[in-house]
Design a protein around this motif. Sequence first.
Motif, PDB file in Angstrom:
ATOM      1  N   ALA A 175       0.827  -1.215   0.000  1.00 26.89           N
ATOM      2  CA  ALA A 175       0.000   0.000   0.000  1.00 26.89           C
ATOM      3  C   ALA A 175       0.856   1.257   0.000  1.00 26.89           C
ATOM      4  N   VAL A 176       2.053   1.190   0.586  1.00 23.34           N
ATOM      5  CA  VAL A 176       2.883   2.389   0.701  1.00 23.34           C
ATOM      6  C   VAL A 176       3.340   2.880  -0.676  1.00 23.34           C
ATOM      7  N   PRO A 177       4.085   2.077  -1.470  1.00 21.86           N
ATOM      8  CA  PRO A 177       4.490   2.595  -2.788  1.00 21.86           C
ATOM      9  C   PRO A 177       3.321   2.850  -3.728  1.00 21.86           C
ATOM     10  N   LEU A 178       2.229   2.099  -3.576  1.00 24.81           N
ATOM     11  CA  LEU A 178       1.092   2.299  -4.472  1.00 24.81           C
ATOM     12  C   LEU A 178       0.380   3.623  -4.194  1.00 24.81           C
ATOM     13  N   PHE A 179       0.219   3.979  -2.920  1.00 21.10           N
ATOM     14  CA  PHE A 179      -0.362   5.294  -2.618  1.00 21.10           C
ATOM     15  C   PHE A 179       0.606   6.411  -3.005  1.00 21.10           C
ATOM     16  N   ALA A 232      -6.333  20.598   1.553  1.00 25.53           N
ATOM     17  CA  ALA A 232      -7.055  19.485   2.167  1.00 25.53           C
ATOM     18  C   ALA A 232      -7.535  18.494   1.114  1.00 25.53           C
ATOM     19  N   MET A 233      -8.075  19.011   0.007  1.00 24.10           N
ATOM     20  CA  MET A 233      -8.554  18.122  -1.052  1.00 24.10           C
ATOM     21  C   MET A 233      -7.398  17.421  -1.749  1.00 24.10           C
ATOM     22  N   PHE A 234      -6.307  18.143  -1.962  1.00 22.84           N
ATOM     23  CA  PHE A 234      -5.153  17.530  -2.626  1.00 22.84           C
ATOM     24  C   PHE A 234      -4.488  16.495  -1.718  1.00 22.84           C
ATOM     25  N   SER A 235      -4.579  16.703  -0.406  1.00 20.71           N
ATOM     26  CA  SER A 235      -4.047  15.718   0.537  1.00 20.71           C
ATOM     27  C   SER A 235      -4.759  14.383   0.375  1.00 20.71           C
ATOM     28  N   ALA A 236      -6.059  14.453   0.102  1.00 22.04           N
ATOM     29  CA  ALA A 236      -6.812  13.226  -0.110  1.00 22.04           C
ATOM     30  C   ALA A 236      -6.396  12.523  -1.397  1.00 22.04           C
ATOM     31  N   LEU A 237      -5.780  13.276  -2.316  1.00 22.20           N
ATOM     32  CA  LEU A 237      -5.317  12.677  -3.564  1.00 22.20           C
ATOM     33  C   LEU A 237      -3.905  12.125  -3.440  1.00 22.20           C
ATOM     34  N   THR A 238      -3.075  12.734  -2.587  1.00 25.89           N
ATOM     35  CA  THR A 238      -1.653  12.377  -2.563  1.00 25.89           C
ATOM     36  C   THR A 238      -1.199  11.707  -1.270  1.00 25.89           C
ATOM     37  N   GLY A 239      -1.772  12.103  -0.123  1.00 19.96           N
ATOM     38  CA  GLY A 239      -1.305  11.565   1.148  1.00 19.96           C
ATOM     39  C   GLY A 239       0.087  12.021   1.519  1.00 19.96           C
ATOM     40  N   SER A 240       0.563  13.103   0.915  1.00 23.03           N
ATOM     41  CA  SER A 240       1.936  13.571   1.143  1.00 23.03           C
ATOM     42  C   SER A 240       1.937  15.053   1.453  1.00 23.03           C
ATOM     43  N   SER A 241       2.596  15.439   2.541  1.00 24.00           N
ATOM     44  CA  SER A 241       2.668  16.858   2.915  1.00 24.00           C
ATOM     45  C   SER A 241       3.548  17.671   1.969  1.00 24.00           C
ATOM     46  N   LEU A 254      -2.452  13.654   7.625  1.00 22.27           N
ATOM     47  CA  LEU A 254      -3.608  13.405   8.487  1.00 22.27           C
ATOM     48  C   LEU A 254      -4.819  12.932   7.696  1.00 22.27           C
ATOM     49  N   ILE A 255      -5.152  13.641   6.627  1.00 21.75           N
ATOM     50  CA  ILE A 255      -6.342  13.304   5.856  1.00 21.75           C
ATOM     51  C   ILE A 255      -6.070  12.048   5.033  1.00 21.75           C
ATOM     52  N   PRO A 256      -6.918  11.036   5.148  1.00 21.26           N
ATOM     53  CA  PRO A 256      -6.674   9.791   4.414  1.00 21.26           C
ATOM     54  C   PRO A 256      -6.870   9.975   2.903  1.00 21.26           C
ATOM     55  N   PRO A 257      -6.122   9.142   2.111  1.00 17.95           N
ATOM     56  CA  PRO A 257      -5.189   8.088   2.518  1.00 17.95           C
ATOM     57  C   PRO A 257      -3.831   8.678   2.892  1.00 17.95           C
ATOM     58  N   SER A 258      -3.352   8.361   4.083  1.00 17.77           N
ATOM     59  CA  SER A 258      -2.109   8.914   4.605  1.00 17.77           C
ATOM     60  C   SER A 258      -1.084   7.801   4.771  1.00 17.77           C
ATOM     61  N   VAL A 259       0.083   7.975   4.152  1.00 16.16           N
ATOM     62  CA  VAL A 259       1.156   6.985   4.293  1.00 16.16           C
ATOM     63  C   VAL A 259       1.595   6.888   5.757  1.00 16.16           C
ATOM     64  N   THR A 260       1.580   8.022   6.441  1.00 11.03           N
ATOM     65  CA  THR A 260       1.968   8.029   7.860  1.00 11.03           C
ATOM     66  C   THR A 260       1.031   7.152   8.693  1.00 11.03           C
ATOM     67  N   LEU A 261      -0.269   7.268   8.465  1.00 12.69           N
ATOM     68  CA  LEU A 261      -1.222   6.440   9.203  1.00 12.69           C
ATOM     69  C   LEU A 261      -1.099   4.964   8.814  1.00 12.69           C
ATOM     70  N   ILE A 262      -0.776   4.692   7.552  1.00 11.96           N
ATOM     71  CA  ILE A 262      -0.563   3.299   7.132  1.00 11.96           C
ATOM     72  C   ILE A 262       0.594   2.688   7.922  1.00 11.96           C
ATOM     73  N   LEU A 321     -11.445   4.775  -0.680  1.00 13.13           N
ATOM     74  CA  LEU A 321     -11.582   4.674   0.771  1.00 13.13           C
ATOM     75  C   LEU A 321     -12.812   3.851   1.151  1.00 13.13           C
ATOM     76  N   ALA A 322     -13.880   3.954   0.368  1.00 17.23           N
ATOM     77  CA  ALA A 322     -15.094   3.186   0.678  1.00 17.23           C
ATOM     78  C   ALA A 322     -14.835   1.688   0.570  1.00 17.23           C
ATOM     79  N   THR A 323     -14.095   1.262  -0.470  1.00 16.29           N
ATOM     80  CA  THR A 323     -13.788  -0.171  -0.594  1.00 16.29           C
ATOM     81  C   THR A 323     -12.956  -0.655   0.574  1.00 16.29           C
ATOM     82  N   LEU A 324     -12.118   0.239   1.085  1.00 14.56           N
ATOM     83  CA  LEU A 324     -11.292  -0.129   2.234  1.00 14.56           C
ATOM     84  C   LEU A 324     -12.126  -0.190   3.506  1.00 14.56           C
TER      85      LEU A 324
END
Length: 473
Positions: A63-67, A107-116, A154-162, A271-274
């Motif tokens: 999941a890490v390299p794929l996100f 915030a919206m782009f965070s949901a697309l990238t998961g990267s600060s 913070l906003i999913p999908p987040s590599v940090t939370l993974i 995120l819904a499938t997850l």
Amino acid sequence: MSGLVIGAIVGALLLVMMALGVPVAYALGLTALLAIIVFLSPSEFWYFANTTFDSLNSFSLLAVPLFILMGAVFGRSKASDDLLEAAHVWFGRVRGGLAMSSVLACAMFSALTGSSPATSAAIGKIAIPEMIRRGYPKDVATGAIVAGGTLGILIPPSVTLILYGISTEQSIGQLFLGGVVPGIMITVMFCVWIFISLTLKRLRAGAPIIPEKVPAGTSAGGGAASGDSGTATSGDGELSAIERAELYSWAHRIKILVKVIPFLTLIVGVLATLYLGIATPSEAAAVGALGAFVLVAVFYRSLNLRKILDVGLETTRTGTMIMMIIAFSAVLGQILAFLGVPQELAAAIAGMEVNRWIIFIAMNVVFLILGFFVPPVAIILITMPVLFPVVVALGFDPIWFGIVMTLNMEMGLITPPVGLNLFVVQGIAPEVPLRDILLGALPYVGVLAVGILVLCVFPDLVTWLPSQMLGTG
């Protein structure tokens, strides 16, 4: 020698190596090797190789390299332009509207990238020049982007939370759900601070904050507004950047919204499938990465061999760095566990007659100090093998603690000397002195601290959604 003394020696050695500039992954690996030599035996070197392999031999780590791949695809498209424009058209009609729109776009782009860093760079390179052109103070313009970029972890999908979920064996779906409400809350708090700071500047100045004018018919992106934008003009045919609200027709609003809905739909679907248990994190990430390629190819028609190679190289570099940290931190964590360090620490703290919130504050101080020098990924993988048993022993909810810890690490991204987002923004806005960037960013450290306090008082802000969606807690 007791486990606590050994742990202190190993921790000091690791900090010394990082202070000398040794990359985090190599510092972890060298510390692990020295710990084997000093506290175990050179004959145990096989343990290093086996643990390194075993720590990476996990399907969930895909999941890490794929996100990361999914974020790289969006980062090299024009999605950030459209998100910023959409946020400004819909939410820009207040004082500081463009700065608030930049935070919302982050915030919206965070949901697309998961990267600060990716979020700060993608939104900042568009928003900062536009805000400065419209007369925003440089500290306000850059501070909004520095802070908004932190939402990427913070906003999913987040590599940090993974990685937190993997290292503590917690549900990644629950962590993602737990980050939704706090992510919205922090985004709103950032926008509120922008309004307050600009209001205070106006009161101190005793005059309009933004004296500069922008030619009539100018859009949020810097070009001419479309014919249906319905932008209001002053008597002299000019627009004031903050003092009046830009007006857009509903036709223009719907038009720009249609451009971003497919991307947000992809994120919701992944995120819904997850959350619903239809797919594992790795499977959801794979679908998201493929969907990102398709959407960028269809909507922007900008994919070519060169961009695909660049995306592949970016994903490989970032993914390899994270995987090396994962591998070597796992080795060090296993060695410390074998030497009894986490067990003795948990037992010592459990035996202390101290309120658990005092220990909680002490741990957050440690995280904050580490955040001055170490990236969030490394903080999680270094500290959790030792501190997570303590968290459990003290009765803190692991999902709640992971979200609070993430807010703490957001502070590290905007504080010197190694605040990553500070230098990302300086790189994309070299005309703004680092002092102004720092002055604009530091108030958001206080905003994040208030956010942590709110989550401590109202933990249900984190735990309610996972319990409702997944039937936990």
